[in-house]
Scaffold this active site. Structure first.
Site, PDB file in Angstrom:
ATOM      1  CE  LYS A  22      -2.512   0.505   3.621  1.00 36.35           C
ATOM      2  NZ  LYS A  22      -2.500   2.214   4.544  1.00 36.35           N
ATOM      3  N   GLY A  69      -5.651   7.524   5.609  1.00 41.24           N
ATOM      4  CA  GLY A  69      -4.820   8.748   6.165  1.00 41.24           C
ATOM      5  C   GLY A  69      -3.593   9.057   5.128  1.00 41.24           C
ATOM      6  NE  ARG A  98      -5.070   9.470  11.136  1.00 40.46           N
ATOM      7  CZ  ARG A  98      -4.694   8.443  10.388  1.00 40.46           C
ATOM      8  NH1 ARG A  98      -5.815   7.691   9.621  1.00 40.46           N
ATOM      9  NH2 ARG A  98      -3.693   7.971  10.230  1.00 40.46           N
ATOM     10  CB  SER A 144       2.945  11.143  10.305  1.00 44.24           C
ATOM     11  OG  SER A 144       2.918  10.240   9.163  1.00 44.24           O
ATOM     12  CD  GLN A 146       0.967   8.209   5.857  1.00 45.12           C
ATOM     13  OE1 GLN A 146      -0.101   8.898   6.080  1.00 45.12           O
ATOM     14  NE2 GLN A 146       1.195   6.835   6.363  1.00 45.12           N
ATOM     15  CG  ASP A 290       2.025   1.163  10.166  1.00 41.45           C
ATOM     16  OD1 ASP A 290       1.549   1.562  10.886  1.00 41.45           O
ATOM     17  OD2 ASP A 290       2.053   1.554   8.698  1.00 41.45           O
ATOM     18  NE  ARG A 321      -3.301   1.380  13.724  1.00 45.52           N
ATOM     19  CZ  ARG A 321      -2.717   1.283  12.842  1.00 45.52           C
ATOM     20  NH1 ARG A 321      -1.211   1.623  12.583  1.00 45.52           N
ATOM     21  NH2 ARG A 321      -3.472   1.129  11.605  1.00 45.52           N
ATOM     22  CE  LYS A 388      -7.407   2.920   6.915  1.00 45.99           C
ATOM     23  NZ  LYS A 388      -6.511   3.450   5.958  1.00 45.99           N
TER      24      LYS A 388
END
Length: 407
Positions: A22, A69, A98, A144, A146, A290, A321, A388
């Site tokens: 992903k 996300g 978020r 993050s 990302q 993760d 989480r 997902k």
């Protein structure tokens, strides 16, 4: 959909084709939108990648990315540099909780025009695409990855590229390096020296087929299954011994839990080591948060304790989480403590039977707890959430002789 998982088989033998990564797919989809002569192979069939692809190909004024996300972060940067395009980028209720402010402020340093539709710092956001000529930006290094990758991915199309200064201690380096490696594969020049990352402008790239490696995060559940089985030989395709994905750290981590890994051509073969006695695990997972859920559940199943650190980003994922793990593992009889960035599990040989595991709209909660069915029957609530990232997960478990029934 609630699924009851149980199995009387503790000897796992199978070959499983895992969908493309992903993380790689979503990066390459964005690069393909910027450079349409790129062709992609073995892309992920996950909901997140489907949402990303639809958003990039569509021309709607409101773009809803649901729970995705990665898509929220990457598309914020993409639409910000899409000159003349105006969109409202939104998502699920959880997505509106978020934070996106760090990325928005970084893009604003470059001249982007972004405003908040509701609460400052959170989606939904209105983006008015601009021609970006500024190239220097500062961003906190511990956010993050990302956010950072979003900027790096659009950088080649900016008139003057980008120079990002990371302020503070850098986390999630493997994901930053994955993004840079994919740019390098397209002969886009980059550098990463100290705390400064530079991507140079490149308006066109040569036509190329980019093949996505299978997803290592998805592989983690099979490492867990092999560790918890009495005997196991499980082959997974298509994997490389030298991977761009940070979660390939699984090989060394699960060696400490009795899983031997070797590679043949494009297959990764996991074998349970007989008579192996695992010990308390002390791991720093800054680069691989993760897989924390999978690891702690494996430790519970093996009856060993663990102390996991570097987990600060888990609090802003699909759910908090760390808190979700504390609640669900406690139901199973575990003694567990969490802080804002760590988790400690005490060793125990007792696991409560037929516990109903809540998934909190989080795909990784569902899949991380599934391997415990090798030890006790377990009920997974809202099991469809796996789509997902790994829509075929329950079918692949059935191929390992798991008895899976709706309840």
């Amino acid at each position: 959909m609630n699924l009851l998982l149980q199995t009387s088989h503790s000897n796992l033998q199978a070959e499983i084709a895992v969908t493309g990564s992903k993380s790689e797919t979503n990066r390459l989809l964005l690069l393909q939108a910027l450079f349409p002569n790129i062709t992609l192979a073995n892309t992920s069939n996950s909901d997140d990648s489907e949402v990303m692809q639809k958003a990039l190909k569509g021309n709607e004024e409101v773009v809803d990315i649901h729970h995705a996300g990665t898509a929220m972060r990457f598309l914020t940067a993409y639409f910000a540099v899409s000159e003349g395009r105006e969109v409202v980028l939104t998502g699920s209720q959880r997505m509106t909780e978020r934070p996106i402010k760090v990325l928005v402020e970084a893009l604003e340093q470059l001249g982007a025009k972004i405003s908040y539709e509701k609460e400052v710092g959170y989606p939904p956001i209105r983006i008015k695409g601009q021609k970006i000529t500024a190239s220097k930006v500062n961003i906190p290094a511990n956010v993050s990855s990302q956010y950072i990758s979003a900027l790096l991915l659009v950088a080649p199309k900016l008139e003057n590229g980008i120079e990002i200064t990371l302020v503070g201690e850098i986390t999630s380096v493997p994901y930053i390096k994955m993004t840079l490696a994919l740019l390098n594969d397209l002969n886009i020049k980059t550098s990463f020296e100290g705390n400064v990352i530079t991507v140079y402008p490149k308006q066109e790239v040569a036509s190329k087929v980019m093949t996505v490696e299978s997803d290592w995060s998805s592989a983690s559940y099979f490492f867990s299954l092999v560790a918890l089985a009495e005997k196991a030989t499980v082959s997974l395709t298509s994997y490389k011994e030298t991977s761009l994905q940070g979660d390939s750290a699984l090989v060394e981590i699960y060696k400490q839990m009795g899983v031997q890994t070797h590679f043949e051509e494009n297959k990764m073969i996991l074998v349970k080591q007989p008579e192996f006695k695992p010990q308390f695990l002390n791991l720093e997972l800054n680069n691989t948060p993760d897989i924390a859920q999978t690891i702690v559940v494996t430790c519970l199943g093996l009856g060993i304790g663990c102390h996991l650190t570097g987990l600060h980003t888990l609090k802003i994922k699909e759910t908090d989480r760390l808190e979700a793990l504390r609640i669900e593992l406690t139901k199973l009889g575990a003694k567990i403590a969490v802080t804002n960035e760590s988790l400690t599990l005490e060793a125990s040989n007792e696991i409560n039977h037929s516990v109903k595991i809540a998934t909190y709209n989080d795909h990784r909660m569902a899949m991380a707890f599934a391997p415990l069915a090798l030890k006790v029957p377990i009920l997974i609530e809202n099991a469809e959430v796996v789509s997902k990232s790994y829509p075929d997960f329950w079918n692949d478990l059935k191929s390992l002789d798991f008895d899976i029934s709706e309840k």
